[in-house]
Each structure stands twice: as structure tokens, then as C-alpha cells.
Design a protein around this motif. Structure first.
Motif, mmCIF file in Angstrom:
data_model
loop_
_atom_site.group_PDB
_atom_site.id
_atom_site.type_symbol
_atom_site.label_atom_id
_atom_site.label_comp_id
_atom_site.label_asym_id
_atom_site.label_seq_id
_atom_site.Cartn_x
_atom_site.Cartn_y
_atom_site.Cartn_z
ATOM 1 N N ALA A 171 0.849 -1.197 0.000
ATOM 2 C CA ALA A 171 0.000 0.000 0.000
ATOM 3 C C ALA A 171 0.885 1.247 0.000
ATOM 4 C CB ALA A 171 -0.917 -0.011 1.214
ATOM 5 N N LYS A 172 1.064 1.829 -1.169
ATOM 6 C CA LYS A 172 1.920 3.020 -1.285
ATOM 7 C C LYS A 172 1.088 4.310 -1.357
ATOM 8 C CE LYS A 172 5.945 0.836 -1.842
ATOM 9 N NZ LYS A 172 5.500 -0.566 -1.711
ATOM 10 N N TYR A 173 -0.172 4.151 -1.718
ATOM 11 C CA TYR A 173 -1.069 5.305 -1.876
ATOM 12 C C TYR A 173 -2.436 4.940 -1.314
ATOM 13 C CZ TYR A 173 2.412 6.961 -5.186
ATOM 14 O OH TYR A 173 3.581 7.375 -5.761
ATOM 15 N N VAL A 174 -3.209 5.981 -1.057
ATOM 16 C CA VAL A 174 -4.611 5.733 -0.696
ATOM 17 C C VAL A 174 -5.476 6.662 -1.549
ATOM 18 C CG1 VAL A 174 -4.423 7.222 1.350
ATOM 19 C CG2 VAL A 174 -6.293 5.593 1.208
ATOM 20 N N VAL A 175 -6.544 6.086 -2.092
ATOM 21 C CA VAL A 175 -7.424 6.846 -2.983
ATOM 22 C C VAL A 175 -8.819 6.919 -2.355
ATOM 23 C CG1 VAL A 175 -7.867 4.776 -4.395
ATOM 24 C CG2 VAL A 175 -8.281 7.034 -5.371
ATOM 25 N N PHE A 176 -9.483 8.040 -2.550
ATOM 26 C CA PHE A 176 -10.817 8.283 -1.983
ATOM 27 C C PHE A 176 -11.774 8.621 -3.121
ATOM 28 C CE2 PHE A 176 -7.578 9.660 0.957
ATOM 29 C CZ PHE A 176 -7.979 9.163 2.184
ATOM 30 N N GLU A 177 -13.019 8.201 -2.996
ATOM 31 C CA GLU A 177 -14.020 8.497 -4.012
ATOM 32 C C GLU A 177 -15.286 9.052 -3.387
ATOM 33 O OE1 GLU A 177 -13.384 5.372 -7.382
ATOM 34 O OE2 GLU A 177 -15.513 5.402 -6.833
ATOM 35 N N THR A 178 -15.868 10.033 -4.073
ATOM 36 C CA THR A 178 -17.139 10.640 -3.639
ATOM 37 C C THR A 178 -18.313 9.843 -4.191
ATOM 38 O OG1 THR A 178 -16.204 12.860 -3.480
ATOM 39 C CG2 THR A 178 -18.560 12.748 -3.922
ATOM 40 N N LEU A 179 -19.425 9.937 -3.510
ATOM 41 C CA LEU A 179 -20.684 9.354 -3.982
ATOM 42 C C LEU A 179 -20.993 9.790 -5.421
ATOM 43 C CD1 LEU A 179 -23.414 7.933 -3.091
ATOM 44 C CD2 LEU A 179 -24.228 10.257 -2.623
ATOM 45 N N TYR A 180 -21.510 8.859 -6.221
ATOM 46 C CA TYR A 180 -22.056 9.201 -7.539
ATOM 47 C C TYR A 180 -23.566 8.971 -7.486
ATOM 48 C CZ TYR A 180 -23.022 9.221 -12.509
ATOM 49 O OH TYR A 180 -23.538 9.516 -13.746
ATOM 50 N N ARG A 181 -24.336 10.036 -7.439
ATOM 51 C CA ARG A 181 -25.789 9.916 -7.347
ATOM 52 C C ARG A 181 -26.434 11.121 -8.037
ATOM 53 N NH1 ARG A 181 -27.912 9.366 -1.444
ATOM 54 N NH2 ARG A 181 -27.032 7.266 -1.548
ATOM 55 N N PRO A 182 -26.452 11.075 -9.396
ATOM 56 C CA PRO A 182 -26.950 12.237 -10.156
ATOM 57 C C PRO A 182 -28.369 12.644 -9.767
ATOM 58 C CG PRO A 182 -26.057 10.548 -11.631
ATOM 59 C CD PRO A 182 -25.980 9.987 -10.249
ATOM 60 N N SER A 183 -29.184 11.695 -9.254
ATOM 61 C CA SER A 183 -30.555 12.067 -8.907
ATOM 62 C C SER A 183 -30.588 13.106 -7.794
ATOM 63 C CB SER A 183 -31.352 10.822 -8.494
ATOM 64 O OG SER A 183 -30.777 10.253 -7.328
ATOM 65 N N GLN A 184 -29.586 13.092 -6.928
ATOM 66 C CA GLN A 184 -29.539 14.079 -5.842
ATOM 67 C C GLN A 184 -28.385 15.063 -5.983
ATOM 68 O OE1 GLN A 184 -29.576 11.809 -2.178
ATOM 69 N NE2 GLN A 184 -31.586 10.953 -2.612
ATOM 70 N N GLN A 194 -14.884 14.522 -14.456
ATOM 71 C CA GLN A 194 -15.127 13.094 -14.625
ATOM 72 C C GLN A 194 -15.606 12.539 -13.295
ATOM 73 O OE1 GLN A 194 -11.812 11.846 -17.236
ATOM 74 N NE2 GLN A 194 -12.410 9.792 -16.626
ATOM 75 N N TRP A 195 -16.863 12.143 -13.228
ATOM 76 C CA TRP A 195 -17.435 11.640 -11.977
ATOM 77 C C TRP A 195 -17.157 10.159 -11.835
ATOM 78 C CZ3 TRP A 195 -18.251 16.020 -9.820
ATOM 79 C CH2 TRP A 195 -18.799 17.076 -10.532
ATOM 80 N N PRO A 196 -17.083 9.630 -10.649
ATOM 81 C CA PRO A 196 -17.105 10.350 -9.379
ATOM 82 C C PRO A 196 -15.773 11.072 -9.096
ATOM 83 C CG PRO A 196 -16.686 8.026 -8.997
ATOM 84 C CD PRO A 196 -16.909 8.181 -10.475
ATOM 85 N N TYR A 197 -15.889 12.125 -8.309
ATOM 86 C CA TYR A 197 -14.728 12.889 -7.837
ATOM 87 C C TYR A 197 -13.786 11.945 -7.108
ATOM 88 C CZ TYR A 197 -12.595 17.225 -5.865
ATOM 89 O OH TYR A 197 -11.772 18.267 -5.514
ATOM 90 N N ARG A 198 -12.485 12.093 -7.403
ATOM 91 C CA ARG A 198 -11.512 11.160 -6.821
ATOM 92 C C ARG A 198 -10.297 11.946 -6.335
ATOM 93 N NH1 ARG A 198 -11.151 7.735 -11.175
ATOM 94 N NH2 ARG A 198 -12.991 6.604 -10.502
ATOM 95 N N GLU A 199 -9.784 11.573 -5.188
ATOM 96 C CA GLU A 199 -8.566 12.197 -4.665
ATOM 97 C C GLU A 199 -7.651 11.134 -4.086
ATOM 98 O OE1 GLU A 199 -6.510 14.351 -4.641
ATOM 99 O OE2 GLU A 199 -7.579 15.926 -5.672
ATOM 100 N N GLY A 200 -6.393 11.501 -3.882
ATOM 101 C CA GLY A 200 -5.463 10.522 -3.338
ATOM 102 C C GLY A 200 -4.325 11.167 -2.576
ATOM 103 N N LEU A 201 -3.690 10.360 -1.757
ATOM 104 C CA LEU A 201 -2.515 10.780 -0.996
ATOM 105 C C LEU A 201 -1.481 9.660 -1.049
ATOM 106 C CD1 LEU A 201 -4.253 12.067 2.281
ATOM 107 C CD2 LEU A 201 -3.204 13.517 0.509
ATOM 108 N N ARG A 202 -0.211 10.039 -0.924
ATOM 109 C CA ARG A 202 0.795 9.015 -0.706
ATOM 110 C C ARG A 202 0.570 8.498 0.712
ATOM 111 N NH1 ARG A 202 6.345 11.633 -1.703
ATOM 112 N NH2 ARG A 202 6.226 11.667 0.565
ATOM 113 N N ILE A 203 0.891 7.235 0.959
ATOM 114 C CA ILE A 203 0.517 6.652 2.251
ATOM 115 C C ILE A 203 1.194 7.374 3.425
ATOM 116 C CG2 ILE A 203 2.263 4.800 2.286
ATOM 117 C CD1 ILE A 203 -1.366 4.120 3.171
#
Ligand SMILES: Nc1nc2c(c(=O)[nH]1)N[C@H]1C(S)=C(S)[C@@H](COP(=O)(O)O)O[C@H]1N2
Ligand SMILES: [Mo]
Length: 325
Positions: A171-184, A194-203
Motif C-alpha cells: 500500500a503506497k497510496y490511498v485513494v478516496f471516491e465521492t458518492l455518484y448519485r446524479p438524482s440528488q 469526470q465523476w465520481p470525484y476522486r482524490e489521493g494521498l501518498r501513504i
């Protein structure tokens, strides 16, 4: 209720979020810690604005955690913090999130944990957060600077959460993703990003004690526009690293693609460290305006790593920060 915790009426306590001054804060901290009446009862209420139990834990303290860049900063008001947001899932206007995010349903909510870790799976939010609601690991209070505001967040160190899942040596990195729910999330019906929104950090960045998972603000459940029910704060990086409404966390061996660096690789790098010496291609980053400052138009110099250099500079030793921006 544990017997060693004296009962103190909440009204007797000066709420620590009314100031971000370290010395005053430490003086108030003991009382705030003693206010933990029914620790462990509710994991976290769904409704924005519901009071949260939280504590200041001296074991958790380095100077930087409270108010590093400036000794006497008044926190921004709740209105400033929750009426002026970036959250493109609800539109690109700064007031769009306050207007539309209220309709987002934050329960039921699941967080999927995957990749290079011994413990993986999909966890209902209640289960995901339960350890932090237990007596010894109650939510922490932290006053940090982000996006030209001073914000009294409530949450827990990201490292504390990540280690629970026992990341492997790959595990060298960690990635996070936001909810994808176009109805709300009306912004997701438009290809702004480009959905879903994604971010990451080095571990190692993720394990730094300043990286913080947030569930509340001003001692209360986070308003939706600020990223309820769970968002990230990385105080030494630009605001966009602070991903909101997290539903997926994964440990990876290779550097993940992140939304803003995919959208505009020349403008937004993976690291996004606050750095006055590396200009954005279209603007200087040497100074900033403080939102809510009566002298709003006066610009203040931006500090390296947002003023947290003592705590985080070691992460980037020997790296060319113009190349890895
Ligand atoms: N999912 C998601 N997270 C996001 C964003 C977004 O558009 N979508 N905007 C980012 C940006 S650019 C900023 S500055 C911060 C703003 O957080 P705040 O509104 O709580 O100040 O959220 C970040 N997190
Ligand atoms: Mo931002």
C-alpha cells in the motif's frame, strides 16, 4: 457513564470552537473533555447541526494542530463556512452547494474499503465510525486553516482510521471516491468533471497526524455542503484535496488518477501542496485573501505548506516540488 469522567453541564463550558488561540484553547480543553456525557451512545446523528460529543486530547497535540500559522486567529463564522463552498456535484457556483446539497440523503451510507489491506469490505457508516464514538476514541476537535478560512472541524486523524484496515506493505497510496448519485447531485448530470470525484494521498502523507477525517463543524454534524457525512481535510494542501461525501477508500501500489489532475494536468498536480514558489499557470500563489477578514482585499503572503512546514516538510525531502506540484 464512566465514573472517572465528572459530569459538567454543557452550559458551564466555554466551547472551544469560539476561539482558535492555542493557549486559550488548552485552558478550555480539560473542561471540554469532561463534557463527554454519553460517549459511545449515538455513533453519529444524520441530521446536520445536531450537537456532537467531542474532546480535545492533549496526547494528540502538536502546536500545529491547533493554530500553527497564526497565534490569534478567529474562526470563520458558520455562515461563512457553509454558504461559500466548492462542491461541483451541486454546481460550480459558490452558493450552489448551500442551495442544493440539503437534498442529498446521507443515510443509509456505506463506505467501501478495498485494495492492499488485510481488512476490506463494505461498511455501513455506523459501523465504520463506531470505534471513534467509543470512550477512548471520541471525536477530536481541531482548528485548522483551509481554503483561506479558519475552521473548527470535528473528526479524527486519518491515520487512526487507515491503520484499522491493516494496509499491506504494497500500500503506497490511498485513494478516496465521492458518492455518484446524479438524482440528488445535479452537477453530476453535466460533464463538468469526470465523476465520481476522486482524490489521493501518498501513504506517508495520509499517515501524518495533520491529515484529518471530518464528521462535524463547530461541534455539530457537518452540513451537507461541507461534505457530510464524511470528508477529508489535508491542512497543508490546496482545498481540492479535501474530498467530500466519501464512499470508497482503497489502498493502491501505484499513484492513483485524481479528478483535478485528470481534468487539467498542467494546472493541478497530484501533490497540490500549498507552495508560494510554484505559481499556478494562470495565477501567482504567493498571496491569498482571507474570507471574512474585514480587510478582505488585503492579500497576505501564502506560507509554505500553509504554515505547517515543521510538521510536513520531511515528507518531501529531496523531491523537486516544481516537478511534483
Ligand atoms: N466531492 C467533491 N469534493 C470536493 C470538491 C468537489 O467539487 N467535489 N471541491 C474541493 C474544493 S476545490 C475545495 S476548495 C473544498 C471546499 O471545501 P469547503 O466547501 O468545506 O470549504 O472541497 C473540495 N472537495
Ligand atoms: Mo478549491
Amino acid at each position: 457513564m464512566p465514573s472517572r469522567v465528572p459530569r459538567i453541564a454543557p452550559s458551564e463550558i466555554t466551547p472551544p470552537e469560539t476561539y482558535c488561540n492555542r493557549r486559550a484553547f488548552l485552558a478550555g480543553a480539560v473542561a471540554a473533555g469532561a463534557a463527554l456525557g454519553s460517549a459511545g451512545a449515538a455513533v453519529i446523528p444524520a441530521r446536520a447541526g445536531t450537537p456532537l460529543h467531542y474532546a480535545y486530547d492533549a496526547r494528540d497535540s502538536v502546536d500545529a494542530l491547533v493554530d500553527a500559522p497564526d497565534q490569534n486567529r478567529t474562526p470563520n463564522t458558520l455562515e461563512q463556512i457553509s454558504d461559500y463552498n466548492n462542491y461541483y456535484e451541486f454546481g460550480t457556483g459558490k452558493t450552489d452547494p448551500a442551495e442544493y446539497a440539503g437534498r442529498l440523503q446521507t443515510r443509509p451510507w456505506n463506505v467501501a474499503v478495498g485494495g492492499e489491506a488485510e481488512i476490506t469490505g463494505s461498511f455501513p457508516l455506523e459501523e465504520f465510525l463506531r470505534p471513534y464514538a467509543l470512550e477512548e476514541r471520541i471525536y477530536r476537535f481541531r482548528c485548522v486553516e483551509a481554503w483561506s478560512m479558519v475552521i473548527p472541524w470535528v473528526g479524527f486523524p486519518l491515520a487512526q482510521m487507515l491503520t484499522r484496515f491493516k494496509p499491506t506493505s504494497r500500500a503506497k497510496y490511498v485513494v478516496f471516491e465521492t458518492l455518484y448519485r446524479p438524482s440528488q447531485m445535479p452537477g453530476q448530470r453535466v460533464p463538468i468533471l469526470q465523476w465520481p470525484y476522486r482524490e489521493g494521498l501518498r501513504i506517508d502523507e495520509a499517515m501524518n497526524p495533520l491529515a484529518f477525517m471530518v464528521v462535524g463543524l463547530y461541534g455539530r454534524v457537518l452540513p451537507n455542503q461541507n461534505g457530510a457525512p464524511l470528508r477529508l481535510i489535508v491542512p497543508w494542501k490546496y482545498g481540492f484535496k479535501g474530498i467530500k461525501a466519501i464512499v470508497r477508500i482503497a489502498f493502491t501500489e501505484v499513484q492513483p488518477l485524481t479528478t483535478w489532475s485528470q481534468a487539467a494536468p498542467d494546472e493541478y498536480g497530484f501533490y497540490a501542496n500549498v507552495n508560494p514558489n510554484v505559481p499556478h499557470p494562470r495565477w501567482s500563489q504567493e498571496s491569498e485573501r482571507r474570507i471574512g477578514n474585514p480587510f478582505f482585499h488585503e492579500r497576505q503572503p501564502t506560507l509554505m505548506f500553509n504554515g505547517y512546514a515543521n510538521e510536513v516538510a520531511y515528507l518531501y525531502k529531496g523531491m523537486n516540488l516544481h516537478r511534483f506540484f
